[in-house]
Motif scaffolding. Structure first.
Motif, PDB file in Angstrom:
ATOM      1  N   THR A  66       0.858  -1.184   0.000  1.00 39.14           N
ATOM      2  CA  THR A  66       0.000   0.000   0.000  1.00 39.14           C
ATOM      3  C   THR A  66       0.890   1.229   0.000  1.00 39.14           C
ATOM      4  O   THR A  66       1.763   1.374   0.859  1.00 39.14           O
ATOM      5  CB  THR A  66      -0.919   0.029   1.240  1.00 39.14           C
ATOM      6  OG1 THR A  66      -1.693  -1.176   1.275  1.00 39.14           O
ATOM      7  CG2 THR A  66      -1.851   1.226   1.190  1.00 39.14           C
ATOM      8  N   SER A  67       0.674   2.095  -0.952  1.00 42.89           N
ATOM      9  CA  SER A  67       1.472   3.320  -1.030  1.00 42.89           C
ATOM     10  C   SER A  67       1.238   4.182   0.214  1.00 42.89           C
ATOM     11  O   SER A  67       0.138   4.238   0.767  1.00 42.89           O
ATOM     12  CB  SER A  67       1.103   4.111  -2.286  1.00 42.89           C
ATOM     13  OG  SER A  67       1.734   5.377  -2.283  1.00 42.89           O
ATOM     14  N   SER A  68       2.309   4.843   0.643  1.00 46.54           N
ATOM     15  CA  SER A  68       2.198   5.735   1.800  1.00 46.54           C
ATOM     16  C   SER A  68       1.503   7.047   1.432  1.00 46.54           C
ATOM     17  O   SER A  68       1.190   7.846   2.309  1.00 46.54           O
ATOM     18  CB  SER A  68       3.600   6.046   2.354  1.00 46.54           C
ATOM     19  OG  SER A  68       4.397   6.685   1.360  1.00 46.54           O
ATOM     20  N   ARG A  69       1.257   7.263   0.144  1.00 46.06           N
ATOM     21  CA  ARG A  69       0.634   8.508  -0.309  1.00 46.06           C
ATOM     22  C   ARG A  69      -0.883   8.405  -0.295  1.00 46.06           C
ATOM     23  O   ARG A  69      -1.448   7.389  -0.698  1.00 46.06           O
ATOM     24  CB  ARG A  69       1.082   8.848  -1.741  1.00 46.06           C
ATOM     25  CG  ARG A  69       2.569   8.838  -1.939  1.00 46.06           C
ATOM     26  CD  ARG A  69       3.258   9.827  -0.996  1.00 46.06           C
ATOM     27  NE  ARG A  69       4.688   9.761  -1.158  1.00 46.06           N
ATOM     28  CZ  ARG A  69       5.365  10.410  -2.084  1.00 46.06           C
ATOM     29  NH1 ARG A  69       4.731  11.176  -2.941  1.00 46.06           N
ATOM     30  NH2 ARG A  69       6.673  10.298  -2.157  1.00 46.06           N
ATOM     31  N   GLU A  70      -1.516   9.458   0.098  1.00 45.07           N
ATOM     32  CA  GLU A  70      -2.974   9.511   0.064  1.00 45.07           C
ATOM     33  C   GLU A  70      -3.438   9.779  -1.366  1.00 45.07           C
ATOM     34  O   GLU A  70      -2.755  10.446  -2.137  1.00 45.07           O
ATOM     35  CB  GLU A  70      -3.493  10.615   0.988  1.00 45.07           C
ATOM     36  CG  GLU A  70      -3.234  10.349   2.469  1.00 45.07           C
ATOM     37  CD  GLU A  70      -3.826  11.436   3.354  1.00 45.07           C
ATOM     38  OE1 GLU A  70      -4.442  12.364   2.793  1.00 45.07           O
ATOM     39  OE2 GLU A  70      -3.657  11.358   4.578  1.00 45.07           O
ATOM     40  N   GLY A  71      -4.599   9.252  -1.683  1.00 45.75           N
ATOM     41  CA  GLY A  71      -5.182   9.519  -2.995  1.00 45.75           C
ATOM     42  C   GLY A  71      -4.705   8.629  -4.106  1.00 45.75           C
ATOM     43  O   GLY A  71      -5.120   8.792  -5.258  1.00 45.75           O
ATOM     44  N   VAL A  72      -3.805   7.668  -3.793  1.00 47.83           N
ATOM     45  CA  VAL A  72      -3.342   6.748  -4.833  1.00 47.83           C
ATOM     46  C   VAL A  72      -4.429   5.715  -5.081  1.00 47.83           C
ATOM     47  O   VAL A  72      -4.875   5.032  -4.161  1.00 47.83           O
ATOM     48  CB  VAL A  72      -2.023   6.057  -4.427  1.00 47.83           C
ATOM     49  CG1 VAL A  72      -1.638   5.016  -5.463  1.00 47.83           C
ATOM     50  CG2 VAL A  72      -0.923   7.090  -4.289  1.00 47.83           C
TER      51      VAL A  72
END
Length: 383
Positions: A66-72
């Protein structure tokens, strides 16, 4: 008597309750492990293979990374025409992109693949070179580089992956683009999720029955305005008349178009002073430019120069130079190219060479005629 019966009944009831309690105390972890194992069996797999090995990996990596970035958004996956497996994560709002490309290489070892890339940087650019490492228990070489700006970063591994009695080299490349936060913490976890969920199997050689086919000799139409070469990968087409699009910088007695199975090209010749230039283009048997370079550099004859990165006009790729001296004082100078050639959204690898034979070292016009020929080339990729 009744009293003994009553005590016996309570004892039996107590033992029954005790057994129920014991069965309820069985660890839930075993059930969970079984569920996970069953889930992995049901997961869809992406599969690609080359001549010696088959690579399979889960189609959806989301449960494992899971990417640490929001909105991905949701992770997408696909197999490209060249056999590479692609994963892609996007944040459409700020155009952030995290993608991965996994492919099998024809190289015999990760070290040889890394050495080939390192040879391009010279002795003074140690920071740019691939370094040996251990990656999730596998021997590997890794390299991290900023692609132009700190907002675009690539982490690349060459991994030695033993499969039975052979060693396969797997390329795992993670690219991060439009990274406004300039945070590369997603790169390594993404690569680890890939290799943990990847499996390689050796391709078993099947004995094929020989089928005799009647071979008909292809008739060449010397009056045709085009010369055509065909391979299993593509059809190559050029104008028969070189002078219709290119004016040589020197005078030649004869200029003719050539076609021979999968090759197309031209020969320019004169007698006084004696000079011959030959141009030839065909498709390379490898699926990717990197595989082609690794293969050819591993099979060099003694003293031969390896292919190094080179750009010919608008075509990127690699070049090697060959020199041959003959007893009658004639010299051959050959520029050999491996180039990526885009046809729409697809790509084919071209193997090209232009050779000069004369008694001087004047290589005037060699690259000009090669580039002019490439610009007139039509390529039809076969499905």
């Amino acid at each position: 008597m009744n009293r003994n019966k009553l005590l016996t009944g309570f004892l039996v009831l107590g033992m029954g309750l005790s057994l129920v309690a014991c069965s309820s105390d069985k660890p839930e972890s075993k059930k969970e492990e079984a569920k996970v194992a069953e889930k992995k069996k049901e997961e869809k797999q992406i599969v690609t293979q080359d001549r010696t090995a088959k690579l399979s990996i889960v189609e959806d990596l989301s449960p494992y990374f899971t990417s640490s970035r929001e909105g991905v958004g949701k992770m997408e996956s696909m197999v490209k025409d060249n056999g590479s497996i692609i994963y892609k994560c996007l944040n459409e709002e700020n155009k952030y992109e995290l993608n991965a490309e996994i492919k099998l290489l024809s190289s015999s070892s990760a070290e040889k693949s890394a050495d080939l890339q390192n040879s391009m940087y010279g002795e003074n650019d140690e920071d740019k070179k691939y370094k040996p490492c251990t990656f999730e228990g596998f021997d590997a070489y890794s390299h991290t580089i900023n692609l132009g700006t700190v907002e675009n970063t690539r982490l690349h591994y060459y991994v030695d992956y033993p499969v039975e009695d052979i060693n396969k080299v797997v390329s795992i490349e993670i690219n991060q683009k439009n990274d406004k936060e300039k945070d590369t913490s997603d790169l390594e976890p993404f690569a680890k999720a890939i290799i943990k969920n990847m499996k390689l199997e050796k391709v078993k050689e099947e004995k094929k029955e020989e089928v005799k086919k009647e071979v008909k000799e292809e008739k060449k139409d010397e009056n045709s305005k085009e010369i055509v070469g065909e391979s299993s990968r593509a059809k190559l087409i050029l104008p028969r008349d070189l002078t219709s699009f290119y004016t040589p910088s020197m005078e030649y007695d004869t200029i003719k178009g050539n076609q021979d199975k999968g090759n197309v090209g031209y020969t320019l010749s004169r007698e006084d002073p004696k000079r011959t230039v030959s141009v030839s283009i065909c498709t390379d048997s490898n699926d990717t430019l990197e595989e082609a370079i690794v293969f050819h550099n591993e099979h060099l004859s003694k003293g031969e120069e390896p292919f190094t990165e080179y750009t010919l006009g608008e075509y990127s790729g690699y070049r090697a130079t060959r020199y041959t001296n003959y007893w009658n004082s004639a010299n051959d100078t050959t520029y050999m190219y491996k180039l990526s050639y885009l046809v729409g959204d697809k790509n084919v690898i071209l193997s090209c060479h232009v050779t000069l034979r004369d008694n001087s070292d004047d290589s005037t016009g060699l690259e000009d005629v090669m580039l002019a020929t490439l610009r007139q080339l039509k390529v039809e990729i076969k499905e």
